[in-house]
Design a protein around this motif. Structure first.
Motif, mmCIF file in Angstrom:
data_model
loop_
_atom_site.group_PDB
_atom_site.id
_atom_site.type_symbol
_atom_site.label_atom_id
_atom_site.label_comp_id
_atom_site.label_asym_id
_atom_site.label_seq_id
_atom_site.Cartn_x
_atom_site.Cartn_y
_atom_site.Cartn_z
ATOM 1 N N CYS A 80 0.870 -1.175 0.000
ATOM 2 C CA CYS A 80 0.000 0.000 0.000
ATOM 3 C C CYS A 80 0.903 1.220 0.000
ATOM 4 O O CYS A 80 2.005 1.191 0.545
ATOM 5 N N TRP A 81 0.441 2.278 -0.609
ATOM 6 C CA TRP A 81 1.242 3.486 -0.713
ATOM 7 C C TRP A 81 0.423 4.705 -0.334
ATOM 8 O O TRP A 81 -0.803 4.730 -0.476
ATOM 9 N N VAL A 82 1.134 5.706 0.137
ATOM 10 C CA VAL A 82 0.577 7.029 0.401
ATOM 11 C C VAL A 82 1.604 8.005 -0.142
ATOM 12 O O VAL A 82 2.783 7.951 0.234
ATOM 13 N N GLY A 83 1.160 8.874 -1.044
ATOM 14 C CA GLY A 83 2.108 9.786 -1.661
ATOM 15 C C GLY A 83 1.509 11.143 -1.957
ATOM 16 O O GLY A 83 0.420 11.488 -1.493
ATOM 17 N N ASN A 84 2.230 11.883 -2.762
ATOM 18 C CA ASN A 84 1.806 13.229 -3.149
ATOM 19 C C ASN A 84 0.603 13.155 -4.100
ATOM 20 O O ASN A 84 0.083 12.070 -4.367
ATOM 21 N N ASP A 85 0.187 14.295 -4.615
ATOM 22 C CA ASP A 85 -0.976 14.345 -5.497
ATOM 23 C C ASP A 85 -0.781 13.536 -6.783
ATOM 24 O O ASP A 85 -1.742 13.050 -7.364
ATOM 25 N N GLU A 86 0.479 13.391 -7.230
ATOM 26 C CA GLU A 86 0.739 12.654 -8.462
ATOM 27 C C GLU A 86 0.505 11.155 -8.318
ATOM 28 O O GLU A 86 0.062 10.500 -9.245
ATOM 29 N N VAL A 87 0.812 10.593 -7.149
ATOM 30 C CA VAL A 87 0.677 9.138 -6.961
ATOM 31 C C VAL A 87 -0.509 8.761 -6.094
ATOM 32 O O VAL A 87 -0.948 7.615 -6.106
ATOM 33 N N GLY A 88 -1.029 9.689 -5.312
ATOM 34 C CA GLY A 88 -2.220 9.423 -4.520
ATOM 35 C C GLY A 88 -2.006 8.392 -3.430
ATOM 36 O O GLY A 88 -0.943 8.321 -2.813
ATOM 37 N N GLU A 89 -3.032 7.554 -3.246
ATOM 38 C CA GLU A 89 -3.017 6.558 -2.176
ATOM 39 C C GLU A 89 -3.786 5.329 -2.648
ATOM 40 O O GLU A 89 -4.792 5.448 -3.337
ATOM 41 N N GLY A 90 -3.299 4.152 -2.254
ATOM 42 C CA GLY A 90 -3.993 2.926 -2.623
ATOM 43 C C GLY A 90 -3.206 1.689 -2.248
ATOM 44 O O GLY A 90 -2.229 1.751 -1.500
ATOM 45 N N CYS A 91 -3.635 0.551 -2.793
ATOM 46 C CA CYS A 91 -2.987 -0.735 -2.546
ATOM 47 C C CYS A 91 -2.943 -1.532 -3.845
ATOM 48 O O CYS A 91 -3.811 -1.381 -4.708
ATOM 49 N N HIS A 92 -1.943 -2.396 -3.952
ATOM 50 C CA HIS A 92 -1.733 -3.223 -5.138
ATOM 51 C C HIS A 92 -1.383 -4.622 -4.639
ATOM 52 O O HIS A 92 -0.449 -4.776 -3.860
ATOM 53 N N GLU A 93 -2.143 -5.625 -5.074
ATOM 54 C CA GLU A 93 -2.009 -6.976 -4.527
ATOM 55 C C GLU A 93 -1.957 -8.030 -5.619
ATOM 56 O O GLU A 93 -2.707 -7.963 -6.601
ATOM 57 N N ILE A 94 -1.068 -9.009 -5.431
ATOM 58 C CA ILE A 94 -1.029 -10.160 -6.335
ATOM 59 C C ILE A 94 -2.237 -11.041 -6.015
ATOM 60 O O ILE A 94 -2.436 -11.434 -4.868
ATOM 61 N N THR A 95 -3.025 -11.356 -7.041
ATOM 62 C CA THR A 95 -4.207 -12.201 -6.849
ATOM 63 C C THR A 95 -3.986 -13.627 -7.343
ATOM 64 O O THR A 95 -4.659 -14.543 -6.887
ATOM 65 N N ALA A 96 -3.058 -13.807 -8.281
ATOM 66 C CA ALA A 96 -2.770 -15.147 -8.794
ATOM 67 C C ALA A 96 -1.414 -15.149 -9.485
ATOM 68 O O ALA A 96 -1.005 -14.145 -10.080
ATOM 69 N N LEU A 97 -0.748 -16.292 -9.385
ATOM 70 C CA LEU A 97 0.540 -16.486 -10.051
ATOM 71 C C LEU A 97 0.495 -17.798 -10.837
ATOM 72 O O LEU A 97 0.066 -18.818 -10.302
ATOM 73 N N VAL A 98 0.918 -17.742 -12.072
ATOM 74 C CA VAL A 98 1.152 -18.945 -12.865
ATOM 75 C C VAL A 98 2.639 -18.874 -13.195
ATOM 76 O O VAL A 98 3.049 -18.042 -14.023
ATOM 77 N N PRO A 99 3.474 -19.668 -12.517
ATOM 78 C CA PRO A 99 4.923 -19.535 -12.659
ATOM 79 C C PRO A 99 5.393 -19.455 -14.110
ATOM 80 O O PRO A 99 4.992 -20.244 -14.955
ATOM 81 N N ASN A 100 6.206 -18.423 -14.350
ATOM 82 C CA ASN A 100 6.816 -18.154 -15.659
ATOM 83 C C ASN A 100 5.809 -17.881 -16.774
ATOM 84 O O ASN A 100 6.172 -17.901 -17.947
ATOM 85 N N GLN A 101 4.544 -17.603 -16.390
ATOM 86 C CA GLN A 101 3.528 -17.289 -17.396
ATOM 87 C C GLN A 101 2.735 -16.026 -17.086
ATOM 88 O O GLN A 101 2.458 -15.235 -17.985
ATOM 89 N N LYS A 102 2.340 -15.861 -15.800
ATOM 90 C CA LYS A 102 1.414 -14.764 -15.509
ATOM 91 C C LYS A 102 1.500 -14.337 -14.049
ATOM 92 O O LYS A 102 1.604 -15.169 -13.154
ATOM 93 N N VAL A 103 1.421 -13.015 -13.851
ATOM 94 C CA VAL A 103 1.235 -12.421 -12.531
ATOM 95 C C VAL A 103 -0.030 -11.570 -12.647
ATOM 96 O O VAL A 103 -0.069 -10.616 -13.427
ATOM 97 N N ALA A 104 -1.072 -11.936 -11.907
ATOM 98 C CA ALA A 104 -2.341 -11.201 -11.927
ATOM 99 C C ALA A 104 -2.429 -10.358 -10.655
ATOM 100 O O ALA A 104 -2.107 -10.837 -9.566
ATOM 101 N N THR A 105 -2.855 -9.112 -10.806
ATOM 102 C CA THR A 105 -2.946 -8.218 -9.656
ATOM 103 C C THR A 105 -4.245 -7.425 -9.669
ATOM 104 O O THR A 105 -4.915 -7.322 -10.696
#
Length: 172
Positions: A80-105
């Motif tokens: 999760c991040w908190v920043g200035n007006d350019e980046v704002g505030e929020g969270c980013h999470e990995i929801t699924a991984l398929v090794p060497n094929q896909k990272v879903a967030t």
């Protein structure tokens, strides 16, 4: 004065029509070919800490506050991040991984306005190189969907910068 009001009404009518014609869904994607083995490139994206080494938005605020939770490199790995007006505030999470094929967030934005989006990093081999496709999907409510008219340019720059940095890191 009547002419001025007619122009204003015409512009508002065009914006209103455009808002509904444009629709709510937004999709963006960009790809790059990296001269490095698939496993090496995937390792640079399969955890939030690794992702943030080339995340283009991390450099927009030198005082950005980031907190990590979850198990690194697994579904639930989150920052999760908190920043200035350019980046704002929020969270980013990995929801699924398929090794060497896909990272879903999934991204949850709190500021400057609330919204959410999904994003995938897709990996495939191209000869001795690795092709990475980074995409994002979201829905923008009316009238925020009018931003779609300008988003591709900004997304192209941001995703391009991030993928170029991933390439530099991976090809070392």
């Amino acid at each position: 004065m009547k002419t001025f009001f007619k122009i204003v009404l015409a512009v508002l009518a065009i914006l209103l029509i455009a808002m509904f014609v444009i629709g709510k869904p937004y999709h963006y994607e960009k790809s790059i070919v990296i001269n490095a083995p698939l496993e090496k490139v995937y390792a640079q994206a399969s955890s939030m800490k690794a992702f943030n080494q080339w995340n283009p938005w991390m450099n927009l605020d030198p005082n950005l506050k980031v907190t990590y939770t979850g198990n690194s490199g697994q579904a639930g790995d989150r920052y999760c991040w908190v920043g200035n007006d350019e980046v704002g505030e929020g969270c980013h999470e990995i929801t699924a991984l398929v090794p060497n094929q896909k990272v879903a967030t999934k991204m949850l934005f709190k500021k400057p306005f609330e919204s959410d989006a999904t994003s995938d990093l897709l990996f495939s081999t191209e000869g001795n190189a690795t092709k990475v496709t980074w995409n994002m999907d979201c829905e923008l409510d009316y009238p925020m969907n009018l931003m779609k008219l300008f988003m591709d340019g900004q997304m192209d720059k941001s995703y391009g910068d991030g993928l170029q940095k991933l390439k530099e890191i991976s090809e070392k």
